[in-house]
Design a protein around this motif. Structure first.
Motif, PDB file in Angstrom:
ATOM      1  N   ASP A   1       0.825  -1.211   0.000  1.00 37.40           N
ATOM      2  CA  ASP A   1       0.000   0.000   0.000  1.00 37.40           C
ATOM      3  C   ASP A   1       0.854   1.255   0.000  1.00 37.40           C
ATOM      4  O   ASP A   1       0.395   2.329  -0.373  1.00 37.40           O
ATOM      5  N   GLU A   2       2.114   1.083   0.399  1.00 40.04           N
ATOM      6  CA  GLU A   2       3.017   2.227   0.521  1.00 40.04           C
ATOM      7  C   GLU A   2       4.437   1.751   0.299  1.00 40.04           C
ATOM      8  O   GLU A   2       4.790   0.627   0.658  1.00 40.04           O
TER       9      GLU A   2
ATOM     10  N   ASN B   1      -5.696   2.731  -2.864  1.00 37.60           N
ATOM     11  CA  ASN B   1      -4.603   3.685  -2.989  1.00 37.60           C
ATOM     12  C   ASN B   1      -3.241   3.033  -2.825  1.00 37.60           C
ATOM     13  O   ASN B   1      -3.063   2.110  -2.039  1.00 37.60           O
ATOM     14  N   TRP B   2      -2.294   3.559  -3.591  1.00 35.35           N
ATOM     15  CA  TRP B   2      -0.886   3.208  -3.486  1.00 35.35           C
ATOM     16  C   TRP B   2      -0.140   4.509  -3.234  1.00 35.35           C
ATOM     17  O   TRP B   2      -0.370   5.509  -3.909  1.00 35.35           O
ATOM     18  N   ARG B   3       0.748   4.472  -2.253  1.00 33.93           N
ATOM     19  CA  ARG B   3       1.390   5.709  -1.814  1.00 33.93           C
ATOM     20  C   ARG B   3       2.908   5.602  -1.907  1.00 33.93           C
ATOM     21  O   ARG B   3       3.493   4.597  -1.486  1.00 33.93           O
TER      22      ARG B   3
ATOM     23  N   THR C   1       6.440   7.372  -0.678  1.00 33.31           N
ATOM     24  CA  THR C   1       6.978   8.282   0.331  1.00 33.31           C
ATOM     25  C   THR C   1       8.497   8.356   0.184  1.00 33.31           C
ATOM     26  O   THR C   1       9.114   7.520  -0.492  1.00 33.31           O
TER      27      THR C   1
ATOM     28  N   GLU D   1       5.149  12.104   2.241  1.00 34.03           N
ATOM     29  CA  GLU D   1       4.374  11.617   1.096  1.00 34.03           C
ATOM     30  C   GLU D   1       4.761  12.378  -0.163  1.00 34.03           C
ATOM     31  O   GLU D   1       4.798  13.598  -0.194  1.00 34.03           O
TER      32      GLU D   1
ATOM     33  N   PHE E   1       3.384  11.117  -3.393  1.00 28.04           N
ATOM     34  CA  PHE E   1       2.110  11.067  -4.102  1.00 28.04           C
ATOM     35  C   PHE E   1       1.319   9.848  -3.661  1.00 28.04           C
ATOM     36  O   PHE E   1       1.870   8.885  -3.156  1.00 28.04           O
ATOM     37  N   THR E   2       0.014   9.927  -3.882  1.00 26.10           N
ATOM     38  CA  THR E   2      -0.896   8.805  -3.663  1.00 26.10           C
ATOM     39  C   THR E   2      -1.759   8.688  -4.900  1.00 26.10           C
ATOM     40  O   THR E   2      -2.277   9.689  -5.397  1.00 26.10           O
TER      41      THR E   2
ATOM     42  N   ARG F   1      -4.088   2.262  -7.199  1.00 25.34           N
ATOM     43  CA  ARG F   1      -3.100   1.264  -7.629  1.00 25.34           C
ATOM     44  C   ARG F   1      -3.100   1.091  -9.153  1.00 25.34           C
ATOM     45  O   ARG F   1      -2.043   0.988  -9.776  1.00 25.34           O
TER      46      ARG F   1
ATOM     47  N   PHE G   1      -1.084   3.751 -10.667  1.00 27.62           N
ATOM     48  CA  PHE G   1       0.339   3.457 -10.453  1.00 27.62           C
ATOM     49  C   PHE G   1       0.824   2.453 -11.502  1.00 27.62           C
ATOM     50  O   PHE G   1       1.874   2.643 -12.126  1.00 27.62           O
TER      51      PHE G   1
END
Length: 161
Positions: free
Chosen positions: A56-57, A102-104, A106, A111, A113-114, A117, A120
């Motif tokens: 997810d991140e 959402n895919w985030r 960092t 952060e 961007f988000t 998915r 992305f």
């Protein structure tokens, strides 16, 4: 997206197969990747980014963005086969809920961007793949290697002949 990916994989293989095995260490500029590094990067983009998409991140400061120098064309093409299989398996198993989640990105906790998915995968996996494949066509041209058909004719080939 799976259909596009499969079609583009064929084109990517066609481009990578043109890499002269005796030029893997060639680079057009000291700040550029070598031909081999660019080849292995292109080959591994689908697997590497589909693997990242499963989180997810991701903290980009933990990544190593310098591709290794491959020893042979076999290494590049084997990496491509493995990468295509991994990305296809991920894309085929992706649920709508996960795709829209959402895919985030960092950097050290900040952060950058988000995105959903699927965005992305579209922008960072596929468009990034196409970008570097285009870069490879320039490397091939500089080495006077015939550039294969990608989306239409090149100076060297035509899909209409």
């Amino acid at each position: 997206m799976v259909s596009e990916f499969q079609q583009e994989a064929v084109t990517t293989r066609r481009v990578l197969q043109r890499i002269p095995a005796d030029k893997l260490e060639w680079q057009p500029h000291p700040h550029s990747m070598t031909l081999g590094q660019l080849g292995i990067h292109i080959a591994t983009i689908p697997a590497n980014l589909s693997r990242l998409a499963q989180f997810d991140e991701f903290d980009l400061t933990t990544a190593n963005f310098t591709p290794p120098q491959p020893e042979s064309m076999e290494e590049i093409l084997t990496a491509l086969d493995t990468s295509i299989a991994a990305a296809e398996a991920y894309l085929c198993g992706l649920t709508e809920a996960s795709a829209m989640g959402n895919w985030r990105a960092t950097a050290a906790g900040k952060e950058l961007f988000t995105l959903p998915r699927v965005a992305f995968l579209r922008s960072i996996m596929l468009n990034h793949w196409y970008h570097h494949r285009g870069q490879m066509s320039v490397y091939l041209r500089l080495l006077e290697v015939p550039v294969p058909v990608i989306y239409g004719r090149s100076y060297d080939e035509s899909p209409f002949d």
